[in-house]
Design a protein around this motif. Sequence first.
Motif, mmCIF file in Angstrom:
data_model
loop_
_atom_site.group_PDB
_atom_site.id
_atom_site.type_symbol
_atom_site.label_atom_id
_atom_site.label_comp_id
_atom_site.label_asym_id
_atom_site.label_seq_id
_atom_site.Cartn_x
_atom_site.Cartn_y
_atom_site.Cartn_z
ATOM 1 N N LEU A 162 -39.718 -38.461 -1.113
ATOM 2 C CA LEU A 162 -38.590 -38.542 -0.183
ATOM 3 C C LEU A 162 -39.088 -38.905 1.214
ATOM 4 N N SER A 163 -38.271 -39.626 1.941
ATOM 5 C CA SER A 163 -38.576 -39.913 3.341
ATOM 6 C C SER A 163 -38.364 -38.654 4.168
ATOM 7 N N ARG A 164 -38.749 -38.731 5.436
ATOM 8 C CA ARG A 164 -38.527 -37.610 6.349
ATOM 9 C C ARG A 164 -37.046 -37.256 6.379
ATOM 10 N N SER A 165 -36.195 -38.271 6.561
ATOM 11 C CA SER A 165 -34.755 -37.993 6.619
ATOM 12 C C SER A 165 -34.243 -37.507 5.264
ATOM 13 N N GLY A 166 -34.835 -37.985 4.179
ATOM 14 C CA GLY A 166 -34.445 -37.534 2.843
ATOM 15 C C GLY A 166 -34.706 -36.053 2.632
ATOM 16 N N VAL A 167 -35.846 -35.579 3.145
ATOM 17 C CA VAL A 167 -36.172 -34.152 3.048
ATOM 18 C C VAL A 167 -35.141 -33.343 3.821
ATOM 19 N N GLU A 202 -24.211 -30.335 5.398
ATOM 20 C CA GLU A 202 -23.203 -31.336 5.743
ATOM 21 C C GLU A 202 -23.556 -32.733 5.224
ATOM 22 N N SER A 203 -24.745 -32.896 4.657
ATOM 23 C CA SER A 203 -25.176 -34.190 4.143
ATOM 24 C C SER A 203 -24.676 -34.390 2.717
ATOM 25 N N LYS A 204 -24.367 -35.629 2.362
ATOM 26 C CA LYS A 204 -23.962 -35.898 0.978
ATOM 27 C C LYS A 204 -25.143 -35.749 0.020
ATOM 28 N N TYR A 205 -26.367 -35.697 0.549
ATOM 29 C CA TYR A 205 -27.569 -35.518 -0.273
ATOM 30 C C TYR A 205 -28.034 -34.064 -0.311
ATOM 31 N N TYR A 206 -27.241 -33.160 0.247
ATOM 32 C CA TYR A 206 -27.605 -31.739 0.282
ATOM 33 C C TYR A 206 -27.923 -31.229 -1.118
ATOM 34 N N GLU A 249 -43.445 -27.959 -5.973
ATOM 35 C CA GLU A 249 -43.843 -28.359 -7.328
ATOM 36 C C GLU A 249 -42.818 -27.889 -8.357
ATOM 37 N N ARG A 250 -42.304 -26.680 -8.180
ATOM 38 C CA ARG A 250 -41.292 -26.138 -9.098
ATOM 39 C C ARG A 250 -40.006 -26.965 -9.016
ATOM 40 N N TRP A 251 -39.603 -27.364 -7.796
ATOM 41 C CA TRP A 251 -38.403 -28.187 -7.610
ATOM 42 C C TRP A 251 -38.571 -29.530 -8.317
ATOM 43 N N ILE A 252 -39.742 -30.138 -8.194
ATOM 44 C CA ILE A 252 -40.010 -31.414 -8.869
ATOM 45 C C ILE A 252 -39.934 -31.234 -10.380
ATOM 46 N N ALA A 253 -40.549 -30.166 -10.891
ATOM 47 C CA ALA A 253 -40.544 -29.910 -12.336
ATOM 48 C C ALA A 253 -39.124 -29.706 -12.859
ATOM 49 N N GLU A 254 -38.297 -28.990 -12.104
ATOM 50 C CA GLU A 254 -36.905 -28.772 -12.519
ATOM 51 C C GLU A 254 -36.140 -30.089 -12.577
ATOM 52 N N ARG A 255 -36.387 -30.960 -11.617
ATOM 53 C CA ARG A 255 -35.714 -32.259 -11.604
ATOM 54 C C ARG A 255 -36.169 -33.099 -12.795
ATOM 55 N N LYS A 256 -37.450 -33.033 -13.129
ATOM 56 C CA LYS A 256 -37.943 -33.765 -14.298
ATOM 57 C C LYS A 256 -37.284 -33.277 -15.564
ATOM 58 N N GLU A 257 -37.179 -31.957 -15.695
ATOM 59 C CA GLU A 257 -36.542 -31.361 -16.886
ATOM 60 C C GLU A 257 -35.091 -31.790 -17.016
ATOM 61 N N ASN A 258 -34.410 -31.944 -15.873
ATOM 62 C CA ASN A 258 -32.995 -32.307 -15.883
ATOM 63 C C ASN A 258 -32.760 -33.821 -15.821
ATOM 64 N N GLY A 259 -33.844 -34.597 -15.883
ATOM 65 C CA GLY A 259 -33.722 -36.056 -15.864
ATOM 66 C C GLY A 259 -33.236 -36.604 -14.548
ATOM 67 N N MET A 260 -33.578 -35.938 -13.442
ATOM 68 C CA MET A 260 -33.060 -36.346 -12.136
ATOM 69 C C MET A 260 -34.114 -36.976 -11.248
ATOM 70 N N VAL A 261 -35.278 -37.290 -11.763
ATOM 71 C CA VAL A 261 -36.333 -37.865 -10.942
ATOM 72 C C VAL A 261 -35.942 -39.267 -10.508
ATOM 73 N N GLY A 262 -36.133 -39.545 -9.226
ATOM 74 C CA GLY A 262 -35.856 -40.878 -8.707
ATOM 75 C C GLY A 262 -34.425 -41.116 -8.289
ATOM 76 N N THR A 263 -33.575 -40.100 -8.330
ATOM 77 C CA THR A 263 -32.189 -40.293 -7.891
ATOM 78 C C THR A 263 -32.061 -39.867 -6.442
ATOM 79 N N GLY A 264 -31.118 -40.402 -5.765
ATOM 80 C CA GLY A 264 -30.901 -40.017 -4.367
ATOM 81 C C GLY A 264 -31.640 -40.915 -3.417
ATOM 82 N N HIS A 265 -31.775 -40.434 -2.173
ATOM 83 C CA HIS A 265 -32.387 -41.298 -1.143
ATOM 84 C C HIS A 265 -33.613 -40.691 -0.560
#
Length: 86
Positions: free
Chosen positions: A31-36, A43-47, A70-86
């Motif tokens: 993620l970019s700085r703004s993405g983080v 209030e962000s649509k990416y919250y 690392e846990r957040w990344i692993a959860e996203r991988k498990e849920n098939g959400m890697v690479g989505t968003g900005h």
Amino acid sequence: ISNTTGGYMSELIQAVRRVLRLRGVSEQTGLSRSGVYDRLNPESKYYDPSFPKQFKLGFRSVGWDAAEIERWIAERKENGMVGTGH
């Protein structure tokens, strides 16, 4: 294993925990700085309420627990959400 040994292992695990600064979080997550910060802003649509919260390190510095990132990344991988968003 006795409670004494378990307590020692817990202390050892805590001792090797790392703190990531923003650059490290960006490198780990892609993620970019703004993405983080968008993930942290309700209030962000990416919250993302599951994104690890930062904590103060000093007067003008913050960090994130590397294990939580690392846990957040692993959860996203498990849920098939890697690479989505900005």
